[in-house]
Design a protein around this motif. Structure first.
Motif, PDB file in Angstrom:
ATOM      1  N   GLY A  71      -4.480 -47.431 -22.402  1.00  0.00           N
ATOM      2  CA  GLY A  71      -5.407 -47.685 -23.411  1.00  0.00           C
ATOM      3  C   GLY A  71      -5.026 -46.921 -24.545  1.00  0.00           C
ATOM      4  N   VAL A  72      -4.668 -45.490 -24.525  1.00  0.00           N
ATOM      5  CA  VAL A  72      -4.086 -44.890 -25.596  1.00  0.00           C
ATOM      6  C   VAL A  72      -2.991 -45.456 -26.367  1.00  0.00           C
ATOM      7  CG1 VAL A  72      -3.033 -42.800 -26.658  1.00  0.00           C
ATOM      8  CG2 VAL A  72      -5.087 -42.706 -24.773  1.00  0.00           C
ATOM      9  N   GLN A  73      -1.808 -45.937 -25.489  1.00  0.00           N
ATOM     10  CA  GLN A  73      -0.704 -46.677 -26.045  1.00  0.00           C
ATOM     11  C   GLN A  73      -1.086 -48.066 -26.588  1.00  0.00           C
ATOM     12  OE1 GLN A  73       2.299 -45.423 -26.596  1.00  0.00           O
ATOM     13  NE2 GLN A  73       2.576 -47.144 -27.846  1.00  0.00           N
ATOM     14  N   ALA A  74      -2.059 -48.877 -26.153  1.00  0.00           N
ATOM     15  CA  ALA A  74      -2.540 -49.902 -26.658  1.00  0.00           C
ATOM     16  C   ALA A  74      -3.038 -49.792 -27.960  1.00  0.00           C
ATOM     17  CB  ALA A  74      -3.433 -50.552 -25.566  1.00  0.00           C
ATOM     18  N   SER A  75      -4.044 -48.764 -27.915  1.00  0.00           N
ATOM     19  CA  SER A  75      -4.730 -48.512 -29.124  1.00  0.00           C
ATOM     20  C   SER A  75      -3.624 -48.025 -30.245  1.00  0.00           C
ATOM     21  CB  SER A  75      -5.701 -47.487 -29.048  1.00  0.00           C
ATOM     22  OG  SER A  75      -6.452 -47.107 -30.280  1.00  0.00           O
ATOM     23  N   LEU A  76      -2.705 -47.174 -29.977  1.00  0.00           N
ATOM     24  CA  LEU A  76      -1.604 -46.866 -31.049  1.00  0.00           C
ATOM     25  C   LEU A  76      -0.854 -48.234 -31.461  1.00  0.00           C
ATOM     26  CD1 LEU A  76      -0.259 -44.464 -32.344  1.00  0.00           C
ATOM     27  CD2 LEU A  76       1.425 -44.485 -30.478  1.00  0.00           C
ATOM     28  N   THR A  77      -0.595 -48.841 -30.763  1.00  0.00           N
ATOM     29  CA  THR A  77       0.148 -50.145 -31.086  1.00  0.00           C
ATOM     30  C   THR A  77      -0.519 -50.999 -31.979  1.00  0.00           C
ATOM     31  OG1 THR A  77       1.330 -50.090 -28.948  1.00  0.00           O
ATOM     32  CG2 THR A  77       1.477 -52.317 -30.299  1.00  0.00           C
ATOM     33  N   ILE A  78      -1.880 -51.263 -31.635  1.00  0.00           N
ATOM     34  CA  ILE A  78      -2.715 -52.088 -32.597  1.00  0.00           C
ATOM     35  C   ILE A  78      -3.004 -51.251 -33.914  1.00  0.00           C
ATOM     36  CG2 ILE A  78      -5.196 -52.689 -32.790  1.00  0.00           C
ATOM     37  CD1 ILE A  78      -5.423 -52.908 -29.808  1.00  0.00           C
ATOM     38  N   TYR A  79      -3.207 -49.954 -33.985  1.00  0.00           N
ATOM     39  CA  TYR A  79      -3.355 -49.387 -35.303  1.00  0.00           C
ATOM     40  C   TYR A  79      -2.131 -49.280 -36.107  1.00  0.00           C
ATOM     41  CZ  TYR A  79      -7.968 -47.227 -34.301  1.00  0.00           C
ATOM     42  OH  TYR A  79      -9.316 -47.043 -34.053  1.00  0.00           O
ATOM     43  N   ARG A  80      -1.049 -49.416 -35.321  1.00  0.00           N
ATOM     44  CA  ARG A  80       0.406 -49.299 -36.182  1.00  0.00           C
ATOM     45  C   ARG A  80       0.708 -50.476 -37.013  1.00  0.00           C
ATOM     46  NH1 ARG A  80       4.529 -45.740 -32.154  1.00  0.00           N
ATOM     47  NH2 ARG A  80       4.112 -43.667 -33.190  1.00  0.00           N
ATOM     48  N   ALA A  81       0.109 -51.825 -36.117  1.00  0.00           N
ATOM     49  CA  ALA A  81       0.329 -53.253 -36.432  1.00  0.00           C
ATOM     50  C   ALA A  81      -0.597 -53.485 -37.717  1.00  0.00           C
ATOM     51  CB  ALA A  81      -0.101 -54.012 -35.258  1.00  0.00           C
ATOM     52  N   MET A  82      -1.762 -52.772 -37.699  1.00  0.00           N
ATOM     53  CA  MET A  82      -2.725 -52.863 -38.850  1.00  0.00           C
ATOM     54  C   MET A  82      -2.474 -52.164 -40.037  1.00  0.00           C
ATOM     55  SD  MET A  82      -6.233 -53.164 -36.542  1.00  0.00           S
ATOM     56  CE  MET A  82      -6.862 -54.341 -35.612  1.00  0.00           C
ATOM     57  N   ILE A  83      -1.885 -50.913 -39.782  1.00  0.00           N
ATOM     58  CA  ILE A  83      -1.429 -49.813 -40.662  1.00  0.00           C
ATOM     59  C   ILE A  83      -0.136 -49.410 -41.226  1.00  0.00           C
ATOM     60  CG2 ILE A  83      -2.082 -47.439 -41.588  1.00  0.00           C
ATOM     61  CD1 ILE A  83      -4.459 -47.417 -39.602  1.00  0.00           C
ATOM     62  N   PRO A  84       0.568 -50.342 -41.946  1.00  0.00           N
ATOM     63  CA  PRO A  84       2.001 -50.265 -42.205  1.00  0.00           C
ATOM     64  C   PRO A  84       2.681 -49.057 -42.235  1.00  0.00           C
ATOM     65  CG  PRO A  84       0.872 -52.040 -43.555  1.00  0.00           C
ATOM     66  CD  PRO A  84      -0.145 -51.266 -43.066  1.00  0.00           C
ATOM     67  N   GLY A 178     -10.148 -42.775 -35.080  1.00  0.00           N
ATOM     68  CA  GLY A 178      -8.758 -43.530 -34.517  1.00  0.00           C
ATOM     69  C   GLY A 178      -7.936 -43.813 -35.458  1.00  0.00           C
ATOM     70  N   ALA A 179      -8.625 -44.547 -36.460  1.00  0.00           N
ATOM     71  CA  ALA A 179      -7.744 -45.135 -37.619  1.00  0.00           C
ATOM     72  C   ALA A 179      -7.130 -44.156 -38.509  1.00  0.00           C
ATOM     73  CB  ALA A 179      -8.512 -46.116 -38.475  1.00  0.00           C
ATOM     74  N   ALA A 180      -8.134 -43.003 -38.673  1.00  0.00           N
ATOM     75  CA  ALA A 180      -7.603 -41.960 -39.547  1.00  0.00           C
ATOM     76  C   ALA A 180      -6.728 -40.911 -38.889  1.00  0.00           C
ATOM     77  CB  ALA A 180      -8.846 -40.974 -39.922  1.00  0.00           C
ATOM     78  N   THR A 181      -6.666 -40.858 -37.505  1.00  0.00           N
ATOM     79  CA  THR A 181      -5.497 -40.070 -36.921  1.00  0.00           C
ATOM     80  C   THR A 181      -4.380 -40.967 -36.997  1.00  0.00           C
ATOM     81  OG1 THR A 181      -7.416 -39.189 -35.440  1.00  0.00           O
ATOM     82  CG2 THR A 181      -5.057 -39.277 -34.616  1.00  0.00           C
ATOM     83  N   VAL A 182      -4.245 -42.042 -36.774  1.00  0.00           N
ATOM     84  CA  VAL A 182      -2.935 -42.634 -36.899  1.00  0.00           C
ATOM     85  C   VAL A 182      -2.450 -42.868 -38.422  1.00  0.00           C
ATOM     86  CG1 VAL A 182      -1.680 -45.028 -36.249  1.00  0.00           C
ATOM     87  CG2 VAL A 182      -3.553 -43.984 -34.811  1.00  0.00           C
ATOM     88  N   LYS A 183      -3.478 -42.986 -39.111  1.00  0.00           N
ATOM     89  CA  LYS A 183      -2.998 -43.165 -40.759  1.00  0.00           C
ATOM     90  C   LYS A 183      -2.348 -41.861 -41.152  1.00  0.00           C
ATOM     91  CE  LYS A 183      -3.121 -44.380 -45.303  1.00  0.00           C
ATOM     92  NZ  LYS A 183      -2.189 -45.640 -45.390  1.00  0.00           N
ATOM     93  N   THR A 184      -2.823 -40.503 -40.795  1.00  0.00           N
ATOM     94  CA  THR A 184      -2.534 -39.470 -41.243  1.00  0.00           C
ATOM     95  C   THR A 184      -1.538 -38.676 -40.269  1.00  0.00           C
ATOM     96  OG1 THR A 184      -4.239 -38.018 -40.293  1.00  0.00           O
ATOM     97  CG2 THR A 184      -4.775 -39.225 -42.571  1.00  0.00           C
ATOM     98  N   GLY A 185      -1.412 -39.046 -38.954  1.00  0.00           N
ATOM     99  CA  GLY A 185      -0.744 -38.270 -38.045  1.00  0.00           C
ATOM    100  C   GLY A 185      -1.318 -36.881 -37.712  1.00  0.00           C
ATOM    101  N   ARG A 186      -2.489 -36.630 -38.128  1.00  0.00           N
ATOM    102  CA  ARG A 186      -3.241 -35.402 -37.875  1.00  0.00           C
ATOM    103  C   ARG A 186      -4.576 -35.990 -36.890  1.00  0.00           C
ATOM    104  NH1 ARG A 186      -5.360 -32.471 -42.566  1.00  0.00           N
ATOM    105  NH2 ARG A 186      -5.765 -34.468 -43.579  1.00  0.00           N
ATOM    106  N   VAL A 187      -4.793 -34.947 -36.025  1.00  0.00           N
ATOM    107  CA  VAL A 187      -5.960 -35.372 -34.893  1.00  0.00           C
ATOM    108  C   VAL A 187      -7.191 -35.076 -35.987  1.00  0.00           C
ATOM    109  CG1 VAL A 187      -7.500 -34.674 -33.090  1.00  0.00           C
ATOM    110  CG2 VAL A 187      -4.652 -34.333 -33.169  1.00  0.00           C
ATOM    111  N   MET A 188      -8.036 -36.282 -36.108  1.00  0.00           N
ATOM    112  CA  MET A 188      -9.074 -36.493 -37.055  1.00  0.00           C
ATOM    113  C   MET A 188     -10.288 -36.670 -36.111  1.00  0.00           C
ATOM    114  SD  MET A 188      -7.860 -36.025 -40.220  1.00  0.00           S
ATOM    115  CE  MET A 188      -8.795 -36.835 -41.312  1.00  0.00           C
ATOM    116  N   VAL A 189     -11.278 -35.808 -36.108  1.00  0.00           N
ATOM    117  CA  VAL A 189     -12.463 -35.931 -35.149  1.00  0.00           C
ATOM    118  C   VAL A 189     -13.636 -35.953 -36.026  1.00  0.00           C
ATOM    119  CG1 VAL A 189     -13.853 -35.629 -33.130  1.00  0.00           C
ATOM    120  CG2 VAL A 189     -11.302 -35.319 -33.117  1.00  0.00           C
ATOM    121  N   PHE A 190     -14.277 -34.758 -36.195  1.00  0.00           N
ATOM    122  CA  PHE A 190     -15.353 -34.798 -37.029  1.00  0.00           C
ATOM    123  C   PHE A 190     -14.975 -34.556 -38.718  1.00  0.00           C
ATOM    124  CE2 PHE A 190     -17.121 -33.777 -32.855  1.00  0.00           C
ATOM    125  CZ  PHE A 190     -18.352 -34.314 -32.915  1.00  0.00           C
ATOM    126  N   ARG A 191     -13.614 -34.433 -39.072  1.00  0.00           N
ATOM    127  CA  ARG A 191     -13.223 -34.458 -40.414  1.00  0.00           C
ATOM    128  C   ARG A 191     -13.891 -35.768 -40.917  1.00  0.00           C
ATOM    129  NH1 ARG A 191      -7.168 -32.209 -40.175  1.00  0.00           N
ATOM    130  NH2 ARG A 191      -7.422 -30.283 -39.056  1.00  0.00           N
TER     131      ARG A 191
END
Length: 272
Positions: A71-84, A178-191
């Protein structure tokens, strides 16, 4: 003298968010397909192991772990396809997901613990069953059903709906993690919490078309398949697979809304 400062872009409307979410979902469907298929297969394997007990507890836990990782890998693939220009990696997204699940586990535990206690009190006050009497546990389901049409049942429904509403509010405020984490490369939760301030209603309304509706359609469709397939071992595996495959639109559009919302409230130029 003319100013070179351009006015801020208008915030996208609810229909714009929905359209953008589904556009992104369509864009990411093909790249994500192999991982969504693997996720569905692991869903079938997990459902089979959980309901048959074959292989014992360890096999069931192993299936659950692999299901989570897929599920994490599927999510990562989806986000990467959406965020160039995505910078996120697997470990960061996995860390974020574990943090979110843990937060929801603790919040849900306390909410439903309180709701359960309140339900017991309402059931006792209703007088439909004496919880201290012998064999009262066998009378509880019928008493609970009968209580729901009384003021005691209404009070329980209000408390239960409030608890679910609180969880929904928390999910909407954490929509961007999730989108912010993949966008920035940093773990973003309550930020990302402050980024969604004042937007819970807007995102919640949009989610009716990107989360609630596709989820319900997939869920009802799989219920129909379950009723036809039965409860054999092959049927358990098959309906576990279809249960997740039919949720592909929900998964894709849900990720799409997260990305669309991130762009709306926190443009790429502002994310450090």
């Amino acid at each position: 003298m003319e100013s070179n400062t351009s006015p801020p872009a208008a915030s996208p409307s609810i229909p714009d968010l929905i359209v953008e979410a589904w556009r992104l979902a369509a864009k990411s469907a093909l790249p994500a397909l192999p991982w969504l298929v693997l996720l569905s297969l692991m869903g079938g394997f997990y459902k089979w192991a959980l309901n048959t007990g074959a292989g014992g507890t360890m096999l069931t836990l192993a299936a659950l772990v692999v299901l989570f990782l897929a599920g994490v890998q599927a999510s990562l693939t989806i986000y990467r396809a959406m965020i160039p220009d995505a910078k996120g990696a697997f470990m960061a997204l996995m860390h974020m997901n574990l943090a979110i699940y843990l937060a929801f586990f603790f919040v849900s535990f306390f909410i439903f613990f309180f709701v359960g206690i309140f339900g017991v009190v309402m059931l006792q006050l209703s007088g439909l069953v004496d919880l201290a009497a012998e064999g009262a546990d066998q009378q509880i389901p019928a008493a609970l059903a009968g209580m729901m049409s009384t003021p005691y049942g209404w009070a329980l429904s209000i408390v239960y709906a409030t608890g679910l509403g609180g969880l929904a509010f928390l999910a909407l405020r954490l929509l961007l993690t999730g989108a912010a984490t993949v966008k920035t490369g940093r773990v973003m939760v309550f930020r990302t919490w402050r980024w969604t301030k004042g937007d819970a209603v807007r995102f919640g309304t949009a989610s009716l078309a990107t989360h609630v509706l596709p989820f319900l359609v997939g869920y009802v469709a799989n219920l129909a398949i379950v009723s036809l397939a039965g409860q054999g071992e092959i049927a358990l595996f098959t309906t576990g697979v279809t249960g997740l495959l039919l949720q592909a639109p929900f998964i894709l559009a849900g990720h799409g809304l997260a990305v669309a919302a991130l762009r709306a409230v926190h443009p790429a130029s502002d994310i450090a």
